[in-house]
Design a protein around this motif. Structure first.
Motif, PDB file in Angstrom:
ATOM      1  N   UNK A  50       4.343   0.419  -9.851  1.00  0.00           N
ATOM      2  CA  UNK A  50       3.464  -0.667 -10.279  1.00  0.00           C
ATOM      3  C   UNK A  50       4.018  -1.975  -9.722  1.00  0.00           C
ATOM      4  N   UNK A  51       3.281  -3.064  -9.920  1.00  0.00           N
ATOM      5  CA  UNK A  51       3.706  -4.376  -9.390  1.00  0.00           C
ATOM      6  C   UNK A  51       3.921  -5.303 -10.536  1.00  0.00           C
ATOM      7  N   UNK A 101      -0.477 -16.607  -5.357  1.00  0.00           N
ATOM      8  CA  UNK A 101       0.058 -16.798  -4.006  1.00  0.00           C
ATOM      9  C   UNK A 101      -0.639 -15.875  -3.009  1.00  0.00           C
ATOM     10  N   UNK A 102      -0.865 -14.615  -3.403  1.00  0.00           N
ATOM     11  CA  UNK A 102      -1.596 -13.688  -2.532  1.00  0.00           C
ATOM     12  C   UNK A 102      -3.026 -14.187  -2.298  1.00  0.00           C
ATOM     13  N   UNK A 103      -3.695 -14.603  -3.373  1.00  0.00           N
ATOM     14  CA  UNK A 103      -5.078 -15.096  -3.248  1.00  0.00           C
ATOM     15  C   UNK A 103      -5.112 -16.353  -2.378  1.00  0.00           C
ATOM     16  N   UNK A 122      -6.526  -7.872  -9.382  1.00  0.00           N
ATOM     17  CA  UNK A 122      -6.121  -9.180  -9.900  1.00  0.00           C
ATOM     18  C   UNK A 122      -6.284 -10.270  -8.835  1.00  0.00           C
ATOM     19  N   UNK A 123      -5.997  -9.933  -7.582  1.00  0.00           N
ATOM     20  CA  UNK A 123      -6.157 -10.902  -6.487  1.00  0.00           C
ATOM     21  C   UNK A 123      -7.632 -11.284  -6.340  1.00  0.00           C
ATOM     22  N   UNK A 124      -8.520 -10.273  -6.362  1.00  0.00           N
ATOM     23  CA  UNK A 124      -9.961 -10.525  -6.210  1.00  0.00           C
ATOM     24  C   UNK A 124     -10.464 -11.424  -7.332  1.00  0.00           C
ATOM     25  N   UNK A 145     -11.783  -3.099  -2.937  1.00  0.00           N
ATOM     26  CA  UNK A 145     -12.280  -2.414  -4.133  1.00  0.00           C
ATOM     27  C   UNK A 145     -11.146  -2.046  -5.093  1.00  0.00           C
ATOM     28  N   UNK A 146      -9.944  -1.889  -4.557  1.00  0.00           N
ATOM     29  CA  UNK A 146      -8.818  -1.500  -5.414  1.00  0.00           C
ATOM     30  C   UNK A 146      -9.066  -0.161  -6.091  1.00  0.00           C
ATOM     31  N   UNK A 147      -9.641   0.768  -5.328  1.00  0.00           N
ATOM     32  CA  UNK A 147     -10.002   2.079  -5.906  1.00  0.00           C
ATOM     33  C   UNK A 147      -9.272   3.240  -5.249  1.00  0.00           C
ATOM     34  N   UNK A 148      -8.158   2.983  -4.590  1.00  0.00           N
ATOM     35  CA  UNK A 148      -7.405   4.080  -3.983  1.00  0.00           C
ATOM     36  C   UNK A 148      -6.962   5.060  -5.068  1.00  0.00           C
TER      37      UNK A 148
END
Length: 459
Positions: A26-27, A232-234, A265-267, A299-302
């Motif tokens: 996880x991150x 920061x990523x966004x 979370x980035x989206x 999509x973050x659906x992997x």
């Protein structure tokens, strides 16, 4: 020769077979990851046999695996690479080939953390043939997973740190070392608390004060450290697409390497902070198969099931072969579907199955079938499945190699990986390029910027 990418960035979960499947953390990562318990240590002392491989994996027999003289034995693993070596990592636009060395795709195996199960075992490829001893205090069958160079400071006091920063910026001149000592030794969460305490105590915005005292790369680095990780990523994605031109490598680096939760979370952050829809921005700035790949990533659906389905890996490998090497032209949508949806451990098994079918490394096939940004994106996904720290080590190396320095890339990777896996990235960097990350940073940067980078890297 040692098993490629072993141990991987995220650690392996326990699995009754060889090779063990990968595990994405996880991150930020937390907890420990277990290796298969093997009496007397892993690998067994004296070069004993490994656990039997699942039949569907298509590996050669279990006994004496890997075969003496190289990994794997000729005629067993994919396309029968000669004993003692794996296929070289194919270079490609924007991704220079690391030096030849052991490991899948030219990536050397990550430097070992500590194996569970007991004293040093003789392992080819380790200095002196010795595996490291278990980590002190590590429970049986447990091993340290990914690790950042920056940890939360013990006995943390946000008010005291805010006071130190205020004093460092007050009056004539700036005490940059005092700022570095605080910023480089606090976690991102602690920095957010310092920012809040500063405003409470002095009625001033810490970031504005820092900007007025600093300039250039050190300013960019400190501001990045004070941004919440997701923001920061966004922010990086927004700036990569803002204005004339697009920084496609930034889009690839972030969207193709983050976990599902991070991407979602980035989206969400991109929408709330910038009032924009990231998919619409991607469609406006990219096109074709590269656009579709990035939209898939958003999509973050992997699939994040860590169990490997070897039968599906075989089927996917056959499908990819028929979509590329096995036909005239390329069915790009098939590559997009498999690489965007399968879990990283599953993709690793698919890479191995593909080599047996095609007598060619999948990375090499992507080189032949694709070009430009979509090629970079697909290869990034595979590189993360095989060895994530090696991918970031390579990005860092090429940010500093040659004339000039790509400071934004250097800053972004050091900051975003500092609490996740920068320890492993540093180790891979040394193994791949025969110099330390700190040495290269020191020769490519100067002043307070260099001091702060080295403090974060842990020198």
């Amino acid at each position: 020769m040692s098993y490629p990418g072993y141990p991987p960035s995220g650690g392996y979960p326990a699995f009754p077979g060889y090779p063990p499947t990968g595990q994405e953390s996880a991150y930020p990562p937390a907890g420990q990851y277990s290796y298969p318990a093997v009496p007397g240590g892993y690998p067994p002392a004296g070069g004993g046999t490994y656990p039997a491989a699942p039949p569907s994996a298509g590996y050669p027999g279990a006994a004496g695996y890997p075969a003496p003289g190289g990994y794997p034995a000729p005629g067993g693993y994919p396309g029968a690479p000669q004993a003692g070596g794996m296929p070289p990592y194919p270079g490609g636009p924007g991704f220079g080939a690391p030096p030849p060395g052991p490991g899948f795709g030219g990536y050397p195996q990550p430097p070992a953390q500590s194996y569970a199960g007991g004293g040093p075992a003789q392992i080819p490829g380790y200095p002196g043939g010795q595996a490291p001893s278990p980590m002190p205090g590590a429970p049986a069958a447990m091993v340290q997973g990914t690790q950042g160079t920056v940890q939360a400071a013990p006995n943390f006091d946000a008010g005291r740190d805010a006071e130190i920063l205020r004093k460092a910026m007050k009056g004539f001149g700036t005490d940059e070392q005092a700022i570095i000592d605080v910023v480089a030794n606090r976690s991102n969460d602690q920095r957010q608390k310092i920012k809040a305490a500063f405003k409470t105590m002095y009625g001033k915005d810490l970031i504005k004060d820092l900007k007025s005292e600093l300039s250039g790369n050190v300013e960019e680095l400190i501001l990045a450290l004070f941004m919440p990780s997701t923001y920061y990523d966004a922010w990086s994605l927004r700036h990569a697409m803002k204005g004339a031109g697009t920084q496609e490598r930034v889009l690839i680096e972030i969207l193709c390497t983050r976990t599902n939760q991070e991407i979602r979370e980035i989206v969400k952050c991109y929408k709330s902070e910038f009032g924009r829809d990231i998919e619409q921005d991607i469609r406006g700035d990219t096109s074709g198969h590269f656009e579709r790949l990035l939209i898939s990533m958003c999509q973050g659906n992997r699939d994040e099931n860590q169990t490997v389905d070897y039968q599906k890996a075989q089927e996917d490998a056959q499908r990819l072969y028929q979509a590329g090497e096995g036909k005239l032209g390329t069915d790009e949508s098939c590559f997009n579907m498999v690489l965007a949806s399968r879990s990283f451990p599953q993709l690793k098994a698919t890479v191995e199955a593909y080599s047996r079918i095609a007598n060619r490394d999948l990375l090499s096939s992507i080189d032949r079938e694709f070009s430009g940004n979509v090629e970079r994106g697909l290869k990034t996904i595979l590189q993360c499945a095989l060895n994530r720290p090696a991918f970031f080590a390579e990005r860092l190396y090429y940010s500093m190699k040659g004339a000039g320095t790509d400071d934004s890339t250097l800053i972004r990777i050091i900051v975003t990986r500092s609490e996740i896996d920068l320890v492993q990235i540093k180790q891979m960097f040394t193994q791949m390029y025969q110099k330390t990350l700190a040495t290269m940073i020191a020769s490519d940067t100067s002043g307070d910027y260099r001091r702060l980078l080295l403090a974060i890297v842990g020198q």
